[in-house]
Design a protein around this motif. Structure first.
Motif, mmCIF file in Angstrom:
data_model
loop_
_atom_site.group_PDB
_atom_site.id
_atom_site.type_symbol
_atom_site.label_atom_id
_atom_site.label_comp_id
_atom_site.label_asym_id
_atom_site.label_seq_id
_atom_site.Cartn_x
_atom_site.Cartn_y
_atom_site.Cartn_z
ATOM 1 N N LYS A 68 0.837 -1.203 0.000
ATOM 2 C CA LYS A 68 0.000 0.000 0.000
ATOM 3 C C LYS A 68 0.872 1.254 0.000
ATOM 4 O O LYS A 68 0.574 2.234 -0.695
ATOM 5 C CB LYS A 68 -0.917 -0.005 1.216
ATOM 6 C CG LYS A 68 -2.015 -1.069 1.174
ATOM 7 C CD LYS A 68 -2.888 -0.997 2.418
ATOM 8 C CE LYS A 68 -3.983 -2.060 2.375
ATOM 9 N NZ LYS A 68 -4.816 -2.046 3.616
ATOM 10 N N LEU A 69 1.955 1.236 0.790
ATOM 11 C CA LEU A 69 2.866 2.371 0.823
ATOM 12 C C LEU A 69 3.504 2.588 -0.550
ATOM 13 O O LEU A 69 3.596 3.728 -1.033
ATOM 14 C CB LEU A 69 3.950 2.137 1.884
ATOM 15 C CG LEU A 69 5.101 3.153 1.934
ATOM 16 C CD1 LEU A 69 4.579 4.564 2.163
ATOM 17 C CD2 LEU A 69 6.108 2.761 3.017
ATOM 18 N N LEU A 70 3.935 1.504 -1.180
ATOM 19 C CA LEU A 70 4.548 1.610 -2.494
ATOM 20 C C LEU A 70 3.560 2.179 -3.513
ATOM 21 O O LEU A 70 3.917 3.012 -4.346
ATOM 22 C CB LEU A 70 5.034 0.233 -2.946
ATOM 23 C CG LEU A 70 5.715 0.162 -4.315
ATOM 24 C CD1 LEU A 70 6.927 1.074 -4.367
ATOM 25 C CD2 LEU A 70 6.107 -1.275 -4.632
ATOM 26 N N SER A 71 2.314 1.755 -3.421
ATOM 27 C CA SER A 71 1.298 2.267 -4.335
ATOM 28 C C SER A 71 1.120 3.769 -4.168
ATOM 29 O O SER A 71 0.974 4.507 -5.139
ATOM 30 C CB SER A 71 -0.030 1.538 -4.093
ATOM 31 O OG SER A 71 -1.030 2.004 -4.967
ATOM 32 N N ARG A 90 8.376 5.591 8.831
ATOM 33 C CA ARG A 90 9.817 5.714 8.603
ATOM 34 C C ARG A 90 10.490 4.343 8.504
ATOM 35 O O ARG A 90 11.379 4.130 7.676
ATOM 36 C CB ARG A 90 10.461 6.551 9.715
ATOM 37 C CG ARG A 90 10.122 8.038 9.631
ATOM 38 C CD ARG A 90 10.985 8.858 10.564
ATOM 39 N NE ARG A 90 10.644 8.618 11.967
ATOM 40 C CZ ARG A 90 9.724 9.294 12.642
ATOM 41 N NH1 ARG A 90 9.036 10.263 12.025
ATOM 42 N NH2 ARG A 90 9.488 9.038 13.915
ATOM 43 N N ARG A 91 10.046 3.390 9.342
ATOM 44 C CA ARG A 91 10.599 2.039 9.274
ATOM 45 C C ARG A 91 10.242 1.372 7.939
ATOM 46 O O ARG A 91 11.063 0.694 7.321
ATOM 47 C CB ARG A 91 10.096 1.184 10.443
ATOM 48 C CG ARG A 91 10.734 1.517 11.787
ATOM 49 C CD ARG A 91 10.622 0.330 12.739
ATOM 50 N NE ARG A 91 9.222 -0.091 12.906
ATOM 51 C CZ ARG A 91 8.447 0.312 13.912
ATOM 52 N NH1 ARG A 91 8.926 1.166 14.825
ATOM 53 N NH2 ARG A 91 7.207 -0.120 14.014
ATOM 54 N N ASP A 92 8.984 1.574 7.509
ATOM 55 C CA ASP A 92 8.557 0.955 6.248
ATOM 56 C C ASP A 92 9.305 1.552 5.055
ATOM 57 O O ASP A 92 9.611 0.846 4.091
ATOM 58 C CB ASP A 92 7.047 1.136 6.060
ATOM 59 C CG ASP A 92 6.246 0.219 6.974
ATOM 60 O OD1 ASP A 92 6.857 -0.699 7.577
ATOM 61 O OD2 ASP A 92 5.015 0.408 7.071
ATOM 62 N N LEU A 109 11.508 -0.493 2.241
ATOM 63 C CA LEU A 109 11.419 -0.362 0.786
ATOM 64 C C LEU A 109 12.790 -0.055 0.182
ATOM 65 O O LEU A 109 13.148 -0.586 -0.874
ATOM 66 C CB LEU A 109 10.419 0.735 0.407
ATOM 67 C CG LEU A 109 8.940 0.419 0.597
ATOM 68 C CD1 LEU A 109 8.090 1.621 0.191
ATOM 69 C CD2 LEU A 109 8.528 -0.802 -0.217
ATOM 70 N N ARG A 110 13.547 0.792 0.856
ATOM 71 C CA ARG A 110 14.886 1.101 0.363
ATOM 72 C C ARG A 110 15.761 -0.149 0.356
ATOM 73 O O ARG A 110 16.546 -0.369 -0.573
ATOM 74 C CB ARG A 110 15.521 2.186 1.218
ATOM 75 C CG ARG A 110 14.933 3.569 0.995
ATOM 76 C CD ARG A 110 15.415 4.565 2.029
ATOM 77 N NE ARG A 110 14.947 5.932 1.732
ATOM 78 C CZ ARG A 110 14.942 6.907 2.634
ATOM 79 N NH1 ARG A 110 15.377 6.687 3.877
ATOM 80 N NH2 ARG A 110 14.502 8.101 2.282
ATOM 81 N N VAL A 167 13.469 5.512 -2.475
ATOM 82 C CA VAL A 167 12.552 6.451 -1.838
ATOM 83 C C VAL A 167 13.367 7.645 -1.358
ATOM 84 O O VAL A 167 14.239 7.519 -0.499
ATOM 85 C CB VAL A 167 11.809 5.795 -0.651
ATOM 86 C CG1 VAL A 167 10.818 6.790 -0.039
ATOM 87 C CG2 VAL A 167 11.094 4.531 -1.106
ATOM 88 N N ASP A 168 13.100 8.817 -1.930
ATOM 89 C CA ASP A 168 13.838 10.024 -1.585
ATOM 90 C C ASP A 168 13.094 10.813 -0.515
ATOM 91 O O ASP A 168 11.857 10.890 -0.523
ATOM 92 C CB ASP A 168 14.015 10.915 -2.824
ATOM 93 C CG ASP A 168 14.803 10.213 -3.922
ATOM 94 O OD1 ASP A 168 15.651 9.368 -3.577
ATOM 95 O OD2 ASP A 168 14.565 10.507 -5.106
#
Length: 320
Positions: A10-13, A38-40, A44-45, A51-52
């Motif tokens: 969901k975060l990536l979307s 912040r952990r998620d 992803l990184r 993720v910038d």
């Protein structure tokens, strides 16, 4: 673990939407704390997603990385990509067919059944008709031209004219245009001292490119309209201009690309610039617009051809 993975997806979307997302916004969408966000992001990184962090705010956006990470597409986006790839597989860019089919196979393999059904239904119900694809051009040639346009570097190439003659050209490239069945380069020909258009399938780039150049002011605001004018009038032996007794907006859909160029005059009239091989061809093109017109300029033979066409039509009516 399942809950965490679902949350990461969901975060990536969210991050794939081209905008900056604050940690607070993301936390509200996912129903978690900003610390979890912040952990998620770090997870992803770690998976390779670039993720910038936005300067000056606690925000995030998905950037460009060294490798292409997996993408998340919604239903409409997935269907659009599949349709686009199928179109590209039968298009005019040489060498892209195989890669398009490979990408298409990968996407269709993981499509949900409901989307596979939509795509299959569209594909089986659609037949490609009309004009056949034009001559193919290589992706390498297109990329060389596009890069020269972007870097403002003079482009040198061998060019075969429509009459069969070969020449070496040195051109300041400005735009690469896909128009109708062909690709065209629009640029300033330094050897001829004028703006010219070139069919990409007739040119072979010479490398390396020439020196960089200071941009000139192009003779157009709309490159597509400029190219249409060049193709429909200047390149033909018979050229004419007629005043149509309707507005440019009213007749726009009746003039197909490459046929002619419509130039607005006022709310009730416009100019149509056309070109063709013979006066008879001009008559057919002008009358096909289905609008009242006045001949503004053209060869003397065009008036004779218009009278001959009018007489044929009148005879056809009298014989009823």
């Amino acid at each position: 673990m399942v809950e965490t993975s679902a949350r990461l997806l969901k975060l990536l979307s969210l991050l794939q939407t081209p905008r900056d997302w604050s940690a607070t916004e993301i936390a509200g969408r996912l129903g978690v704390s900003t610390r979890t966000v912040r952990r998620d992001v770090e997870r992803l990184r770690g998976l390779g997603y670039p993720v910038d962090a936005t300067q000056g705010t606690a925000g995030y956006r998905l950037g460009a990385g060294a490798a292409l990470p997996p993408l998340l597409l919604d239903d409409d986006e997935a269907v659009a990509v599949v349709v686009g790839l199928r179109t590209a597989a039968g298009g005019s860019v040489a060498g892209i067919e195989e890669t398009s089919l490979r990408a298409l196979t990968k996407i269709e393999q993981v499509l949900p059944s409901r989307l596979r059904y939509r795509v299959s239904t569209l594909h089986t119900a659609t037949v490609r008709a009309g004009t056949a694809p034009g001559p193919q051009v290589s992706t390498d040639t297109l990329m060389i031209i596009a890069d020269a346009c972007r870097r403002r570097e003079r482009l040198r190439f061998d060019y075969t004219s429509p009459r069969g003659g070969d020449s070496v050209r040195s051109v300041e490239p400005y735009h690469l245009v896909s128009f109708g069945r062909h690709w065209y380069l629009v640029g300033f020909d330094t050897g001829r001292g004028d703006w010219r258009t070139f069919r990409v399938d007739r040119l072979t780039p010479r490398t390396p490119n020439g020196p960089r150049f200071a941009p000139r002011r192009p003779p157009y605001d709309d490159v597509a309209a400029y190219l249409a004018y060049q193709l429909s009038s200047r390149t033909w032996p018979c050229r004419a201009t007629v005043t149509l007794h309707e507005s440019a907006e009213a007749v726009a859909d009746r003039v197909w690309p490459g046929m002619g160029v419509v130039e607005a005059v006022d709310d009730h009239s416009c100019l149509l610039h056309v070109g063709a091989e013979t006066p008879s061809d001009l008559v057919w093109m002008i009358t096909s617009v289905d609008a009242g017109f006045t001949l503004t300029s053209g060869p003397p033979e065009l008036a004779d051809a218009l009278r001959a066409q009018a007489e044929r039509c009148l005879r056809a009516v009298r014989e009823q």
